[in-house]
Write an enzyme that holds these catalytic residues in place. Structure first.
Site, PDB file in Angstrom:
ATOM      1  N   LYS A 258     -38.327   4.198 -51.997  1.00  0.00           N
ATOM      2  CA  LYS A 258     -37.088   3.233 -52.317  1.00  0.00           C
ATOM      3  C   LYS A 258     -36.459   2.892 -51.316  1.00  0.00           C
ATOM      4  O   LYS A 258     -36.211   3.470 -50.382  1.00  0.00           O
ATOM      5  CB  LYS A 258     -36.532   4.362 -53.655  1.00  0.00           C
ATOM      6  CG  LYS A 258     -37.162   4.546 -54.701  1.00  0.00           C
ATOM      7  CD  LYS A 258     -36.136   5.491 -55.858  1.00  0.00           C
ATOM      8  CE  LYS A 258     -36.723   6.126 -57.041  1.00  0.00           C
ATOM      9  NZ  LYS A 258     -37.072   4.732 -57.694  1.00  0.00           N
TER      10      LYS A 258
ATOM     11  N   LYS B 122     -39.073  15.348 -68.131  1.00  0.00           N
ATOM     12  CA  LYS B 122     -39.124  15.102 -66.719  1.00  0.00           C
ATOM     13  C   LYS B 122     -38.211  15.800 -65.794  1.00  0.00           C
ATOM     14  O   LYS B 122     -37.113  15.483 -65.932  1.00  0.00           O
ATOM     15  CB  LYS B 122     -39.153  13.474 -66.488  1.00  0.00           C
ATOM     16  CG  LYS B 122     -39.156  13.080 -64.944  1.00  0.00           C
ATOM     17  CD  LYS B 122     -39.124  11.422 -64.852  1.00  0.00           C
ATOM     18  CE  LYS B 122     -39.050  10.978 -63.368  1.00  0.00           C
ATOM     19  NZ  LYS B 122     -39.149   9.764 -63.340  1.00  0.00           N
TER      20      LYS B 122
ATOM     21  N   ARG C 200     -44.402   9.652 -64.755  1.00  0.00           N
ATOM     22  CA  ARG C 200     -45.418   9.791 -65.823  1.00  0.00           C
ATOM     23  C   ARG C 200     -46.707  10.625 -65.421  1.00  0.00           C
ATOM     24  O   ARG C 200     -47.190  11.091 -66.212  1.00  0.00           O
ATOM     25  CB  ARG C 200     -46.057   8.284 -65.981  1.00  0.00           C
ATOM     26  CG  ARG C 200     -46.463   7.519 -64.863  1.00  0.00           C
ATOM     27  CD  ARG C 200     -46.478   6.144 -64.841  1.00  0.00           C
ATOM     28  NE  ARG C 200     -45.242   5.516 -64.745  1.00  0.00           N
ATOM     29  CZ  ARG C 200     -45.037   3.993 -64.723  1.00  0.00           C
ATOM     30  NH1 ARG C 200     -46.244   3.369 -65.040  1.00  0.00           N
ATOM     31  NH2 ARG C 200     -44.144   3.444 -64.546  1.00  0.00           N
TER      32      ARG C 200
ATOM     33  N   ASP D  71     -35.931  11.969 -56.490  1.00  0.00           N
ATOM     34  CA  ASP D  71     -37.070  11.084 -56.219  1.00  0.00           C
ATOM     35  C   ASP D  71     -36.812  10.136 -55.101  1.00  0.00           C
ATOM     36  O   ASP D  71     -36.167   8.868 -55.367  1.00  0.00           O
ATOM     37  CB  ASP D  71     -37.271  10.191 -57.641  1.00  0.00           C
ATOM     38  CG  ASP D  71     -38.269   9.075 -57.693  1.00  0.00           C
ATOM     39  OD1 ASP D  71     -38.998   9.037 -56.804  1.00  0.00           O
ATOM     40  OD2 ASP D  71     -38.210   8.394 -58.806  1.00  0.00           O
TER      41      ASP D  71
ATOM     42  N   GLU E 146     -43.907   8.373 -60.479  1.00  0.00           N
ATOM     43  CA  GLU E 146     -44.344   9.772 -60.371  1.00  0.00           C
ATOM     44  C   GLU E 146     -43.903  10.394 -61.645  1.00  0.00           C
ATOM     45  O   GLU E 146     -44.630  11.512 -62.069  1.00  0.00           O
ATOM     46  CB  GLU E 146     -43.817  10.495 -59.120  1.00  0.00           C
ATOM     47  CG  GLU E 146     -41.921  10.979 -59.331  1.00  0.00           C
ATOM     48  CD  GLU E 146     -41.324   9.844 -59.725  1.00  0.00           C
ATOM     49  OE1 GLU E 146     -41.223   8.714 -59.338  1.00  0.00           O
ATOM     50  OE2 GLU E 146     -40.111  10.024 -60.368  1.00  0.00           O
TER      51      GLU E 146
ATOM     52  N   ASP F 124     -32.847  12.287 -61.276  1.00  0.00           N
ATOM     53  CA  ASP F 124     -33.942  12.132 -61.899  1.00  0.00           C
ATOM     54  C   ASP F 124     -34.635  13.522 -62.618  1.00  0.00           C
ATOM     55  O   ASP F 124     -35.883  13.119 -63.078  1.00  0.00           O
ATOM     56  CB  ASP F 124     -34.809  11.617 -60.930  1.00  0.00           C
ATOM     57  CG  ASP F 124     -36.098  10.634 -61.398  1.00  0.00           C
ATOM     58  OD1 ASP F 124     -35.917  10.011 -62.465  1.00  0.00           O
ATOM     59  OD2 ASP F 124     -37.134  10.382 -60.849  1.00  0.00           O
TER      60      ASP F 124
ATOM     61  N   ASP G 181     -44.189   5.804 -56.542  1.00  0.00           N
ATOM     62  CA  ASP G 181     -42.821   5.853 -56.980  1.00  0.00           C
ATOM     63  C   ASP G 181     -42.881   5.829 -58.713  1.00  0.00           C
ATOM     64  O   ASP G 181     -41.893   6.254 -59.441  1.00  0.00           O
ATOM     65  CB  ASP G 181     -41.782   4.672 -56.702  1.00  0.00           C
ATOM     66  CG  ASP G 181     -40.430   4.809 -56.883  1.00  0.00           C
ATOM     67  OD1 ASP G 181     -40.098   6.134 -57.348  1.00  0.00           O
ATOM     68  OD2 ASP G 181     -39.732   4.024 -56.752  1.00  0.00           O
TER      69      ASP G 181
HETATM   70  N1  BES Z   1     -36.818   7.651 -61.389  1.00  0.00           N
HETATM   71  C1  BES Z   1     -37.168   5.964 -61.548  1.00  0.00           C
HETATM   72  C2  BES Z   1     -36.869   5.353 -62.515  1.00  0.00           C
HETATM   73  C3  BES Z   1     -35.216   5.175 -62.473  1.00  0.00           C
HETATM   74  C4  BES Z   1     -34.754   4.092 -61.740  1.00  0.00           C
HETATM   75  C5  BES Z   1     -34.424   6.034 -63.193  1.00  0.00           C
HETATM   76  C6  BES Z   1     -33.243   3.883 -61.963  1.00  0.00           C
HETATM   77  C7  BES Z   1     -32.944   5.860 -62.877  1.00  0.00           C
HETATM   78  C8  BES Z   1     -32.373   4.699 -62.576  1.00  0.00           C
HETATM   79  C9  BES Z   1     -38.825   6.144 -61.617  1.00  0.00           C
HETATM   80  O1  BES Z   1     -39.583   7.173 -61.214  1.00  0.00           O
HETATM   81  C10 BES Z   1     -39.362   5.052 -60.869  1.00  0.00           C
HETATM   82  O2  BES Z   1     -39.034   5.113 -59.672  1.00  0.00           O
HETATM   83  N2  BES Z   1     -39.939   4.164 -61.570  1.00  0.00           N
HETATM   84  C11 BES Z   1     -40.272   2.793 -61.116  1.00  0.00           C
HETATM   85  C12 BES Z   1     -41.619   2.655 -61.610  1.00  0.00           C
HETATM   86  C13 BES Z   1     -42.425   1.464 -60.859  1.00  0.00           C
HETATM   87  C14 BES Z   1     -42.907   1.830 -59.690  1.00  0.00           C
HETATM   88  C15 BES Z   1     -43.639   1.176 -61.787  1.00  0.00           C
HETATM   89  C16 BES Z   1     -39.509   1.704 -61.442  1.00  0.00           C
HETATM   90  O3  BES Z   1     -38.739   1.878 -62.243  1.00  0.00           O
HETATM   91  O4  BES Z   1     -39.010   0.908 -60.530  1.00  0.00           O
HETATM   92 ZN    ZN Z   2     -38.465   9.050 -60.852  1.00  0.00          ZN
HETATM   93 MN    MN Z   3     -40.037   7.159 -59.043  1.00  0.00          MN
END
Ligand code: BES
Ligand code: ZN
Ligand code: MN
Length: 490
Positions: free
Chosen positions: A266, A254, A340, A259, A338, A277, A336
């Site tokens: 966010k 990834k 996946r 992000d 994204e 990210d 968010d």
């Molecule tokens: N890049 C983030 C996950 C992340 C969070 C990485 C903190 C490192 C530190 C990912 O893209 C994300 O935003 N995931 C969301 C998923 C949710 C919307 C289902 C999350 O973890 O909140």
């Molecule tokens: Zn992300």
């Molecule tokens: Mn995200």
């Protein structure tokens, strides 16, 4: 990168010295010699500080004699328990304590040649500093260490192993450099550009631009990218060190260079972290560099999906439906989630084009994995028990630890959409890392596959285990070991 040499004698030009000290009363010969040469300064300091050689402890002795600016004692725990990881931690701690001297030595006593080489690996990584944007002299002074001589009994064996470990060190450093770069510098196009420089080491590197990805039907990846002024890229890196025609092992990353969350934006606090990210993609890139640098006898392919997830008038909306390269449609309920979406297309593509014998993806995929496992273990998800065991073993060897998490159809059912083949999030927060993995699983077919959620381990907010704070390069050592253990010829 720190220059390493191995020798049996401390060079008189070394201004600083570290001595690895096992737990117990019998001090190593080097310790005794330098203690005598400094009129007992070392044993006095050790006693005053209560230093007993426990792993992870240290004792700094400043200016113990005219020839040494400092001598540091670094504990390595019970002599019989020293393994590669303990040696690397000690090397890292030693290097961080010696960092102000341009030239230094570390005495490893009678550790084996292999362990001495791992001390060197740890030292190179412990001395790492991303100083590109620090223009004030005071900042450089803290990171002057450029040459380190590793002093021990088994020079020949250490020198024999070192080139292959140095290749791994260079891979980890590349990964850390990529992860540390700010997102205004390292956008998808720049990341791809840097990957192409690896051709110099014998990697085949191909860059897919928007036209190529459109042609391939990468609707999920392109949907994430459409809000950004920076174009996305997919990079394919191939190392053909194995038998011609042998199916490759494939590593997929990834690479979200920033992000913001997109329209499902966010919160402001901590958003700066989202420059890293792209750590999954950086790890795949560092790993491929390592394999090429040590001319590993294996066929391997690395595929990274590079995009920036931004907010704008062209950004993807919650509720949009996209068509992935696999043909499956996805309702994007949260922009968010994204990572996946990016992986859906690159996983499918890697499998479809290369028919790999196995696939391992790395991604800073979910905040939920940090809630579950903290910053010690990365999450491991797999559809294949042998693959999971092989990865977990390599993790235990290298200290880049993995904890296996479950998959199952009950979780998969949570991705059911009313209007598309699936939605990109489940209804609630429960099991967030698992539902994310379950989503990926829909794009790997029958290929043995593992997913490493590295959100908790890619970045360290403080120095730990002989590793500086910041980008860790987690996964390069682990996957290099995994490849060495099971997939190399001869
Ligand atoms: N890049 C983030 C996950 C992340 C969070 C990485 C903190 C490192 C530190 C990912 O893209 C994300 O935003 N995931 C969301 C998923 C949710 C919307 C289902 C999350 O973890 O909140
Ligand atoms: Zn992300
Ligand atoms: Mn995200």
């Amino acid at each position: 990168m720190l220059q390493i040499s191995f020798s049996t004698q401390v060079e008189s030009t070394a201004g600083a010295l570290a001595i690895l000290v096992p737990e117990g009363d019998a001090h190593p010969t080097v310790f005794q010699n330098f203690d005598a040469a400094t009129q007992g300064a070392l044993s006095r300091a050790a006693k005053a500080e209560g230093f007993k050689g426990k792993g992870g402890t240290s004792c700094v002795v400043l200016a113990p004699s005219d020839s040494f600016e400092r001598i540091v004692l670094v504990g390595i725990g019970k002599a019989g328990d020293v393994d590669a990881w303990v040696a690397e931690k000690a090397g890292g701690l030693a290097a961080s304590l010696l960092a102000r001297a341009p030239k230094a030595a570390v005495a490893v006593g009678d550790l084996s040649g292999a362990l001495a080489a791992h001390v060197a690996l740890g030292a190179v990584l412990g001395a790492y500093h991303f100083g590109l944007y620090q223009t004030k002299k005071e900042d450089d002074k803290k990171h002057q260490l450029a040459e380190l001589s590793v002093l021990g009994a088994h020079v020949g064996a250490a020198e024999e192993l070192w080139p292959s470990l140095q290749a791994v060190a260079r891979g980890v450093v590349l990964t850390r450099d990529l992860v540390s770069e700010p997102a205004n510098v390292l956008n998808p196009v720049e990341f791809a550009e840097r990957a192409t420089t690896l051709r110099a080491h014998g990697l085949e590197v191909e860059v897919l631009d928007v036209a190529a990805m459109t042609e391939l039907g990468f609707g999920a990846l392109l949907g994430v990218a459409q809000g950004s002024a920076n174009e996305p890229r997919t990079v394919v890196m191939r190392w053909n060190g194995g038998k011609e025609g042998d199916a490759p092992v494939a590593f997929i990353g990834k690479g979200v260079t920033f992000d913001s969350g997109g329209i499902s934006i966010k919160p402001a606090a901590g958003m700066e972290d989202m420059k890293w990210d792209m750590a999954g993609a950086a790890t795949v890139t560092g790993l491929m560099a390592s394999l090429a640098l040590r001319k590993a006898p294996v066929n391997a392919v690395g595929v990274v999906g590079l995009v920036e997830n931004m907010v704008s008038g062209t950004a993807q909306r919650p509720g949009d439906v996209v068509r992935s390269a696999s043909g499956q449609t996805i309702e994007v309920l949260n922009t968010d989630a994204e990572g996946r979406l990016v992986l859906a297309d690159v996983l499918w593509y890697a499998r479809d084009r290369f028919a790999p014998r196995l696939m391992v993806d790395l991604a800073t995929l979910t905040g939920a994995i940090i809630v579950g496992l903290g910053h010690e273990y990365a999450g491991l998800f797999s559809n294949d028990d042998d693959l999971a065991v092989g990865l977990a073993d390599a993790g235990a060897f290298t200290g880049e630890k993995l904890w296996r998490m479950p998959l199952g159809k009950e979780y998969d059912a949570l991705l059911k959409s009313d209007i598309a083949d699936m939605q990109n999030i489940s209804g609630g927060r429960a099991g967030g890392s698992i539902t994310a993995a379950q989503f990926l699983k829909r794009f790997v077919g029958e290929t043995p596959w593992a997913h490493l959620d590295i959100a908790g381990v890619a970045w360290a907010s403080k120095a730990k285990n002989g590793q500086p704070k910041g980008a860790t390069g987690f996964g390069v050592r682990l996957l290099d070991r995994f490849v060495r253990n099971g997939f190399e010829q001869g």
